[in-house]
Write a protein that holds these residues in place. Structure first.
Motif, mmCIF file in Angstrom:
data_model
loop_
_atom_site.group_PDB
_atom_site.id
_atom_site.type_symbol
_atom_site.label_atom_id
_atom_site.label_comp_id
_atom_site.label_asym_id
_atom_site.label_seq_id
_atom_site.Cartn_x
_atom_site.Cartn_y
_atom_site.Cartn_z
ATOM 1 N N CYS A 4 0.836 -1.204 0.000
ATOM 2 C CA CYS A 4 0.000 0.000 0.000
ATOM 3 C C CYS A 4 0.868 1.250 0.000
ATOM 4 C CB CYS A 4 -0.910 0.014 1.223
ATOM 5 S SG CYS A 4 -1.969 -1.444 1.368
ATOM 6 N N LEU A 5 0.283 2.372 -0.430
ATOM 7 C CA LEU A 5 1.040 3.622 -0.487
ATOM 8 C C LEU A 5 0.088 4.805 -0.437
ATOM 9 C CD1 LEU A 5 3.760 5.155 -1.014
ATOM 10 C CD2 LEU A 5 3.231 4.984 -3.464
ATOM 11 N N GLY A 6 0.467 5.819 0.324
ATOM 12 C CA GLY A 6 -0.239 7.095 0.332
ATOM 13 C C GLY A 6 0.782 8.212 0.318
ATOM 14 N N PHE A 7 0.506 9.290 -0.419
ATOM 15 C CA PHE A 7 1.452 10.406 -0.449
ATOM 16 C C PHE A 7 0.772 11.655 -0.972
ATOM 17 C CE2 PHE A 7 2.097 8.540 -4.717
ATOM 18 C CZ PHE A 7 2.055 9.671 -5.529
ATOM 19 N N ALA A 8 1.476 12.772 -0.872
ATOM 20 C CA ALA A 8 1.013 14.041 -1.427
ATOM 21 C C ALA A 8 2.218 14.805 -1.956
ATOM 22 C CB ALA A 8 0.274 14.862 -0.371
ATOM 23 N N ALA A 54 2.448 20.470 -6.508
ATOM 24 C CA ALA A 54 1.506 19.921 -7.495
ATOM 25 C C ALA A 54 0.086 19.846 -6.952
ATOM 26 C CB ALA A 54 1.955 18.532 -7.931
ATOM 27 N N GLU A 55 -0.067 19.995 -5.622
ATOM 28 C CA GLU A 55 -1.366 19.866 -4.951
ATOM 29 C C GLU A 55 -2.043 18.554 -5.340
ATOM 30 O OE1 GLU A 55 -3.263 23.612 -6.090
ATOM 31 O OE2 GLU A 55 -2.863 24.335 -4.055
ATOM 32 N N ILE A 56 -1.255 17.489 -5.256
ATOM 33 C CA ILE A 56 -1.720 16.149 -5.613
ATOM 34 C C ILE A 56 -1.713 15.272 -4.364
ATOM 35 C CG2 ILE A 56 -0.978 14.022 -6.767
ATOM 36 C CD1 ILE A 56 -2.361 15.800 -8.695
ATOM 37 N N ALA A 57 -2.741 14.458 -4.209
ATOM 38 C CA ALA A 57 -2.785 13.440 -3.162
ATOM 39 C C ALA A 57 -3.131 12.108 -3.800
ATOM 40 C CB ALA A 57 -3.804 13.795 -2.086
ATOM 41 N N PHE A 58 -2.556 11.042 -3.272
ATOM 42 C CA PHE A 58 -2.673 9.724 -3.902
ATOM 43 C C PHE A 58 -2.759 8.661 -2.811
ATOM 44 C CE2 PHE A 58 -0.521 5.778 -4.994
ATOM 45 C CZ PHE A 58 -0.965 5.464 -6.261
ATOM 46 N N ALA A 59 -3.552 7.625 -3.044
ATOM 47 C CA ALA A 59 -3.570 6.480 -2.138
ATOM 48 C C ALA A 59 -3.874 5.213 -2.922
ATOM 49 C CB ALA A 59 -4.603 6.663 -1.032
ATOM 50 N N TYR A 60 -3.176 4.164 -2.576
ATOM 51 C CA TYR A 60 -3.386 2.856 -3.204
ATOM 52 C C TYR A 60 -3.402 1.805 -2.106
ATOM 53 C CZ TYR A 60 -2.132 -1.524 -5.567
ATOM 54 O OH TYR A 60 -2.094 -2.824 -6.010
ATOM 55 N N GLN A 61 -4.406 0.943 -2.136
ATOM 56 C CA GLN A 61 -4.480 -0.171 -1.205
ATOM 57 C C GLN A 61 -4.665 -1.466 -1.972
ATOM 58 O OE1 GLN A 61 -7.740 1.191 1.342
ATOM 59 N NE2 GLN A 61 -6.274 1.425 3.008
ATOM 60 N N THR A 62 -4.163 -2.540 -1.398
ATOM 61 C CA THR A 62 -4.300 -3.839 -2.028
ATOM 62 C C THR A 62 -4.690 -4.872 -0.991
ATOM 63 O OG1 THR A 62 -3.114 -5.616 -3.173
ATOM 64 C CG2 THR A 62 -1.813 -4.183 -1.747
ATOM 65 N N ALA A 63 -5.473 -5.837 -1.400
ATOM 66 C CA ALA A 63 -5.906 -6.886 -0.482
ATOM 67 C C ALA A 63 -4.879 -7.996 -0.359
ATOM 68 C CB ALA A 63 -7.236 -7.473 -0.960
ATOM 69 N N GLN A 64 -3.954 -8.083 -1.311
ATOM 70 C CA GLN A 64 -2.976 -9.165 -1.300
ATOM 71 C C GLN A 64 -1.556 -8.618 -1.343
ATOM 72 O OE1 GLN A 64 -3.804 -12.114 -0.705
ATOM 73 N NE2 GLN A 64 -5.998 -12.083 -1.120
ATOM 74 N N PRO A 65 -0.658 -9.111 -0.471
ATOM 75 C CA PRO A 65 0.739 -8.688 -0.521
ATOM 76 C C PRO A 65 1.356 -9.038 -1.864
ATOM 77 C CG PRO A 65 0.270 -9.881 1.512
ATOM 78 C CD PRO A 65 -0.920 -10.064 0.614
ATOM 79 N N GLY A 66 2.269 -8.182 -2.319
ATOM 80 C CA GLY A 66 2.927 -8.415 -3.595
ATOM 81 C C GLY A 66 4.219 -9.177 -3.444
ATOM 82 N N GLY A 67 4.952 -9.317 -4.551
ATOM 83 C CA GLY A 67 6.227 -10.014 -4.552
ATOM 84 C C GLY A 67 7.355 -9.076 -4.161
ATOM 85 N N LEU A 68 8.560 -9.396 -4.593
ATOM 86 C CA LEU A 68 9.728 -8.586 -4.278
ATOM 87 C C LEU A 68 10.570 -8.424 -5.545
ATOM 88 C CD1 LEU A 68 11.091 -7.342 -1.721
ATOM 89 C CD2 LEU A 68 12.606 -9.324 -1.770
ATOM 90 N N PRO A 69 10.736 -7.214 -6.045
ATOM 91 C CA PRO A 69 10.110 -5.997 -5.512
ATOM 92 C C PRO A 69 8.624 -5.927 -5.880
ATOM 93 C CG PRO A 69 11.301 -5.481 -7.518
ATOM 94 C CD PRO A 69 11.580 -6.943 -7.226
#
Length: 251
Positions: A213-217, A221-236
Motif C-alpha cells: 500500500c502507499l499514500g502520499f502528497a 503539485a497539490e496532488i494526493a494519492f492512495a493505493y491499497q491492495t488486499a494481497q501482498p505483492g512479490g519482491l520488488p
C-alpha cells in the motif's frame, strides 16, 4: 497492549541501542506508541480519540485505529495470502534472524512476525489501538487525508506549507542500524521521494505500508494519492510505483 501504559513504560525504560545521532532504524510498530505518547501528553487524548475528533470527523473519513468487526465499511474484506515469492520469503527469513528485528516486529513474541500480514487481519489484532500498524481505512479516505496536508478540504487544512517543507528535509537515509538498506529517505514522520518510493518525484512525501500500500502528497503539485491492495505483492512490489509513474505522466 490494551492498557497502553505498560507498552509505553517498557519503551521509556529502554536504553538507546546506539549513540543518538550516529545511526537510525525503522520503528515499524513501536513508532506508534512513541509518537502517540507525545500526542497523549500534549493533548490528554489517546491517538484514536484524537484522530476521530480532529481528523476523521472534520474530513468525513472512514478511518480508525483498529476496527469493529461488525462494521462492513471498516473491517478488511480479504484474507491476505502468504507470499510465495522465493526472494521475498528469503529476505523475510534473513531479517527475522536478527534478534532486534524479530523482537520488535513480533512485539516481544506476542505474534508470529513471519505471518504478520495474516495476523494483522484478525479480530485480536484489530481490537487493540496500535497507531503504527492497525489503521483501518479506505483508499479514498487516505487520499483525502493527504489532500488536507497540501490544501483545504471541507474547510480543513492539516499542515501549513512551511511545516510540509520542513518535514521534507531528509533526516535519515542509507543503511540502518539493523536490516538492509532499502534505499529510502526519511523526513519528519514521512518517507521522501527515493529510488525505493519515487512517488511523483522530489517534493513528494508519504508512506508505504505492509503488502504494497502507499499514500502520499505533493505540495507544489497539490496532488494526493492512495493505493491499497488486499494481497501482498512479490519482491520488488512495483504495483504502487507503477501507478505513481502513471500519475506523474498525467501531470
Amino acid at each position: 497492549m490494551r492498557a497502553w501504559r505498560p507498552v509505553m513504560d517498557t519503551l521509556a525504560r529502554q536504553a538507546p541501542a546506539w549513540a543518538p545521532g550516529t545511526a537510525y532504524a525503522y520503528h515499524a510498530l513501536t513508532f506508534g506508541w512513541l509518537a502517540g505518547e507525545v500526542l497523549r501528553r500534549a493533548t490528554g487524548l489517546l491517538p484514536g480519540q484524537w484522530l476521530r475528533e480532529h481528523i476523521a470527523d472534520p474530513l468525513n473519513l472512514a478511518m480508525t485505529y483498529g476496527a469493529d468487526p461488525a462494521s462492513a465499511e471498516l473491517h478488511p474484506l480479504a484474507d491476505p495470502l502468504p507470499s510465495t515469492d522465493p526472494e521475498a520469503v528469503a529476505m523475510m527469513a534473513e531479517a527475522f534472524a536478527v534478534p532486534m528485528i524479530e523482537r520488535s516486529v513480533s512485539l516481544g513474541g506476542l505474534i508470529d512476525a513471519a505471518r504478520i500480514a495474516q495476523v494483522a487481519n484478525t479480530e485480536a489484532w484489530l481490537s487493540v489501538e496500535m497507531p503504527a500498524d492497525n489503521l483501518v481505512t479506505s483508499a479514498r479516505s487516505l487520499a483525502r487525508l493527504y489532500a488536507a496536508t497540501v490544501g483545504e478540504v471541507y474547510g480543513v487544512r492539516l499542515l501549513g506549507p512551511d511545516i510540509v517543507r520542513d518535514a521534507l528535509v531528509v533526516r535519515s537515509e542509507g543503511r540502518p542500524f539493523v536490516g538492509p538498506d532499502a534505499s529510502s529517505g526519511w523526513g519528519t514522520g514521512f518517507m521522501t521521494s527515493s529510488a525505493h518510493r519515487p512517488m511523483i518525484g522530489p517534493g513528494s512525501f508519504g508512506h508505504d505500508g505492509l503488502g504494497g500500500c502507499l499514500g502520499f502528497a505533493h505540495l507544489e503539485a497539490e496532488i494526493a494519492f492512495a493505493y491499497q491492495t488486499a494481497q501482498p505483492g512479490g519482491l520488488p512490489d512495483d504495483r504502487a510505483n507503477a501507478l505513481s509513474h502513471a500519475l506523474r505522466n498525467c501531470l
